[in-house]
Design an enzyme around this catalytic site. Structure first.
Site, PDB file in Angstrom:
ATOM      1  N   PRO A 173      -9.338  -4.872   9.646  1.00  0.00           N
ATOM      2  CG  PRO A 173      -7.364  -4.227   8.571  1.00  0.00           C
ATOM      3  CD  PRO A 173      -7.870  -4.908   9.808  1.00  0.00           C
ATOM      4  CB  CYS A 220      -4.833  -6.353   0.446  1.00  0.00           C
ATOM      5  SG  CYS A 220      -6.221  -6.296  -0.728  1.00  0.00           S
ATOM      6  CE  LYS A 227      -5.669  -8.550   8.883  1.00  0.00           C
ATOM      7  NZ  LYS A 227      -5.679  -9.396   7.659  1.00  0.00           N
ATOM      8  NE  ARG A 232     -14.900 -11.150   3.889  1.00  0.00           N
ATOM      9  CZ  ARG A 232     -15.364 -10.043   3.319  1.00  0.00           C
ATOM     10  NH1 ARG A 232     -16.578  -9.611   3.628  1.00  0.00           N
ATOM     11  NH2 ARG A 232     -14.642  -9.368   2.459  1.00  0.00           N
TER      12      ARG A 232
END
Length: 320
Positions: free
Chosen positions: A14, A98, A137, A223
């Site tokens: 994600p 994050c 995650k 990415r």
């Protein structure tokens, strides 16, 4: 119900602003074993925020699909997860990785790595609220003096997590230096549920190296797959010890670029899609001649017909 223990390969990680429905669909079609939505705020979901629900609507081209939530309150996370079930996800993913300041400021994302017990409480609450698996995650820790991934992983496993994805960097390290395999190894040895490694997967060799050195079941590619969904096919072939597929031609890359942006326009309307397409399209320009002018053209996209002009400029600098 999805069985993560049977999975071995590469998933699409994600990423805010990038893992939308169009990207998820394309990655799944090229072999991602599962995909995950852009992260959405648990509080926004509980407030019935239309924009947040739009971000997570739709599945992803046949591969299992998870919705990623961020938040720091077990009850709110549970209510949000239950509300997400209207979108029929195959699993719910909890963001504990994050590093963005605005996320950690509220105690969410990688800030959760400071409190392993709270991490377990969040997983337990979400697990009780939904009929699908719950995954996590995470990062290796908050900083090098606080490597808590094994403690967090154990708490999450005890609370019912079905899969743990570990990014081999702390929050303090953000996206440099190179990914550290040691935390991924430590988590894999600490829990019995499947573990996927994450960070710096740009080639099939990167994926194989991470899996060989850590023993993880698979990798989460972020990415490295943008502008290059063929990476999933290359990783799958490498895992089967098969000859890798031929790299995509420039014609194939440009056709996919146009298709992806078309799907984005169909999903969210031209104006919104083209704003997001500016960032997406830049990844398709990697390695091409005239890169500076091409990137400038990408940043100026405002209508779908502008994509044709971009592609024409690509061929002007890179004749087929």
């Amino acid at each position: 119900m999805i069985d993560f223990s049977a999975m071995r390969g590469a998933s699409f990680a994600p990423m805010a602003g990038f893992s939308d429905l169009a990207a998820r669909t394309i990655m799944a079609q090229h072999g991602a074993v599962f995909t995950v939505s852009e992260m959405v705020s648990a509080k926004a979901i509980t407030f019935q925020d239309a924009k947040s629900h739009k971000l997570i609507s739709g599945s992803s081209g046949g591969a299992p699909y998870g919705i990623q939530l961020f938040g720091a309150e077990p009850e709110t996370m549970a209510r949000a997860a239950a509300a997400c079930m209207r979108h029929n996800p195959d699993f719910i993913d909890i963001n504990m990785g994050c590093p963005a300041p605005k996320i950690v400021a509220g105690g969410a994302g990688s800030a959760l790595m400071k409190d392993p017990c709270l991490c377990g409480e969040i997983v337990a609450a979400v697990k009780q609220a939904v009929p699908v698996p719950v995954t996590v995650k995470m990062r290796s820790g908050w900083d090098l003096n606080s490597i808590t991934c094994t403690q967090v992983a154990k708490q999450c496993e005890q609370a019912g997590a079905a899969l743990i994805v570990v990014h081999g960097r702390t929050r303090e390290q953000m996206y440099t230096p190179p990914v550290d395999y040691a935390p991924i190894v430590a988590v894999r040895q600490a829990v019995s549920v499947p573990v996927f490694g994450n960070g710096d997967i740009l080639t099939a060799d990167d994926a194989l190296t991470m899996m060989q050195k850590t023993g993880c079941s698979g990798v989460a590619v972020g990415r490295g797959a943008l502008g290059n969904p063929w990476l999933f096919e290359q990783i799958a072939a490498a895992l089967r010890n098969e000859t890798p597929p031929a790299p995509p031609t420039l014609t194939q890359k440009m056709a996919l670029l146009k298709h992806q942006i078309y799907l984005m326009c169909e999903e969210k309307g031209e104006e919104s899609a083209m704003r997001q397409a500016r960032g997406q399209s830049i990844y398709f320009m990697k390695g091409l001649r005239g890169a500076s002018e091409l990137r400038h053209k990408c940043c100026a996209l405002s209508r779908y017909q502008d994509v044709d002009e971009l592609v024409a400029l690509v061929y002007r600098y890179n004749p087929v």
